[in-house]
Design an enzyme around this catalytic site. Structure first.
Site, PDB file in Angstrom:
ATOM      1  N   SER A   1     -26.984  43.185  26.765  1.00 43.46           N
ATOM      2  CA  SER A   1     -27.037  44.625  26.470  1.00 43.46           C
ATOM      3  C   SER A   1     -28.452  45.043  26.070  1.00 43.46           C
ATOM      4  CB  SER A   1     -26.085  44.971  25.331  1.00 43.46           C
ATOM      5  OG  SER A   1     -24.781  44.551  25.616  1.00 43.46           O
TER       6      SER A   1
HETATM    7  N1  SAH Z   1     -22.779  40.441  24.222  1.00 37.82           N
HETATM    8  C1  SAH Z   1     -23.523  39.887  25.337  1.00 37.82           C
HETATM    9  C2  SAH Z   1     -23.489  40.763  26.570  1.00 37.82           C
HETATM   10  C3  SAH Z   1     -22.152  40.738  27.170  1.00 37.82           C
HETATM   11  S1  SAH Z   1     -21.947  41.185  28.837  1.00 37.82           S
HETATM   12  C4  SAH Z   1     -24.933  39.491  24.984  1.00 37.82           C
HETATM   13  O1  SAH Z   1     -25.354  39.646  23.834  1.00 37.82           O
HETATM   14  O2  SAH Z   1     -25.633  38.979  25.854  1.00 37.82           O
HETATM   15  C5  SAH Z   1     -20.174  41.051  28.836  1.00 37.82           C
HETATM   16  C6  SAH Z   1     -19.647  39.641  28.883  1.00 37.82           C
HETATM   17  O3  SAH Z   1     -18.229  39.711  28.756  1.00 37.82           O
HETATM   18  C7  SAH Z   1     -19.915  38.924  30.198  1.00 37.82           C
HETATM   19  O4  SAH Z   1     -20.590  37.727  29.944  1.00 37.82           O
HETATM   20  C8  SAH Z   1     -18.507  38.661  30.756  1.00 37.82           C
HETATM   21  O5  SAH Z   1     -18.399  37.450  31.460  1.00 37.82           O
HETATM   22  C9  SAH Z   1     -17.678  38.655  29.493  1.00 37.82           C
HETATM   23  N2  SAH Z   1     -16.237  38.913  29.672  1.00 37.82           N
HETATM   24  C10 SAH Z   1     -15.631  39.779  30.511  1.00 37.82           C
HETATM   25  N3  SAH Z   1     -14.294  39.755  30.345  1.00 37.82           N
HETATM   26  C11 SAH Z   1     -14.055  38.860  29.344  1.00 37.82           C
HETATM   27  C12 SAH Z   1     -12.863  38.377  28.710  1.00 37.82           C
HETATM   28  N4  SAH Z   1     -11.642  38.819  29.038  1.00 37.82           N
HETATM   29  N5  SAH Z   1     -12.992  37.444  27.729  1.00 37.82           N
HETATM   30  C13 SAH Z   1     -14.222  36.980  27.365  1.00 37.82           C
HETATM   31  N6  SAH Z   1     -15.369  37.390  27.947  1.00 37.82           N
HETATM   32  C14 SAH Z   1     -15.295  38.324  28.914  1.00 37.82           C
END
Ligand code: SAH
Length: 228
Positions: A65
């Site tokens: 993000s």
């Molecule tokens: N917070 C992160 C950015 C997240 S991007 C950072 O600091 O870098 C969103 C993430 O959510 C992605 O890596 C994706 O694979 C994950 N994601 C999507 N659906 C999910 C689920 N049901 N459970 C766990 N992770 C999930």
């Protein structure tokens, strides 16, 4: 060395910018942003962009993000030392470490520390996040777990705070169930790749649940049982 120096300068400039736009409002969110090196959570060829206020690709089609979103969410979470926090969507592991720096600060006695559990559904990103978190020195305060976070993580519930960093169709009931009374959930709600709304869910002490729409955002879609 030159790169290191200019990154440090760029970080301070970005902090001033984030304060000016209101994304950073408190000393604790500012200090956490200052202490956690965002460059360590990026693929090597993107490290020079660590202190531009933009999301960046981290592989597997996912993104870290933007700094303003991380800080703004940390402010809205109203974090305190000692809190137990659940993140859904570990990605690079960066956001989880900024939260750990507030609930379990490096300069506070370990007996007072809270903890961050962060769930990631993409297996390759689980090891990527773990490596980054270790490198940055947060391995003792952040635990990365491979699994579908849309169902939460009942093993360590209830949590003081829950944040979802992927956009969901609605607030998953298991997350509401795993939140303490007095707790807050932050979650983007909306269709994949269209405008979504960051929603703040509060569970009152009497168990009543309220929702407030904060602002328009764009996140990658939440997968899994309560995802898209
Ligand atoms: N917070 C992160 C950015 C997240 S991007 C950072 O600091 O870098 C969103 C993430 O959510 C992605 O890596 C994706 O694979 C994950 N994601 C999507 N659906 C999910 C689920 N049901 N459970 C766990 N992770 C999930």
């Amino acid at each position: 060395m030159v790169v290191g120096l200019s990154l440090a300068r760029e970080k301070e400039r970005l902090i001033q910018e984030l304060k000016a736009i209101g994304a950073i409002r408190s000393k604790s969110v500012e200090e956490a942003f200052r202490r956690v090196p965002r460059e360590l959570f990026l693929p090597e060829h993107l490290r020079m962009y660590a202190y531009m206020d933009t999301p960046l690709p981290i592989g597997s089609g996912q993104t870290i993000s933007a700094p303003h979103m991380v800080c703004l969410m940390n402010e809205e979470l109203q974090l305190e030392v000692g809190y137990k926090v659940l993140e859904v969507g570990a990605g690079s592991g960066y956001h989880a470490c900024t939260i750990a720096e507030i609930v379990a600060p490096s300069d506070v006695d370990k007996s007072l520390w809270g903890h961050v559990w962060t769930l990631e559904i993409v297996e390759e990103l689980v090891s990527y996040a773990r490596r980054n978190i270790e490198k940055a020195g947060y391995g003792d305060r952040v635990t990365v777990i491979w699994g579908d976070g849309s169902k939460g993580l009942p093993e360590y519930a209830p949590y003081d705070r829950i944040l979802v960093t992927a956009a969901a169709p609605d607030v998953p009931q298991p997350l509401i169930d795993q939140l303490k009374p007095g707790g807050i959930i932050l979650i983007p709600i909306g269709r994949p790749y269209s405008t979504q709304i960051l929603v703040k869910v509060e569970k009152k002490e009497d168990g009543r649940v309220t929702r407030r729409r904060l602002l328009d955002v764009i996140f990658v879609p939440l997968k899994g049982e309560y995802g898209w």
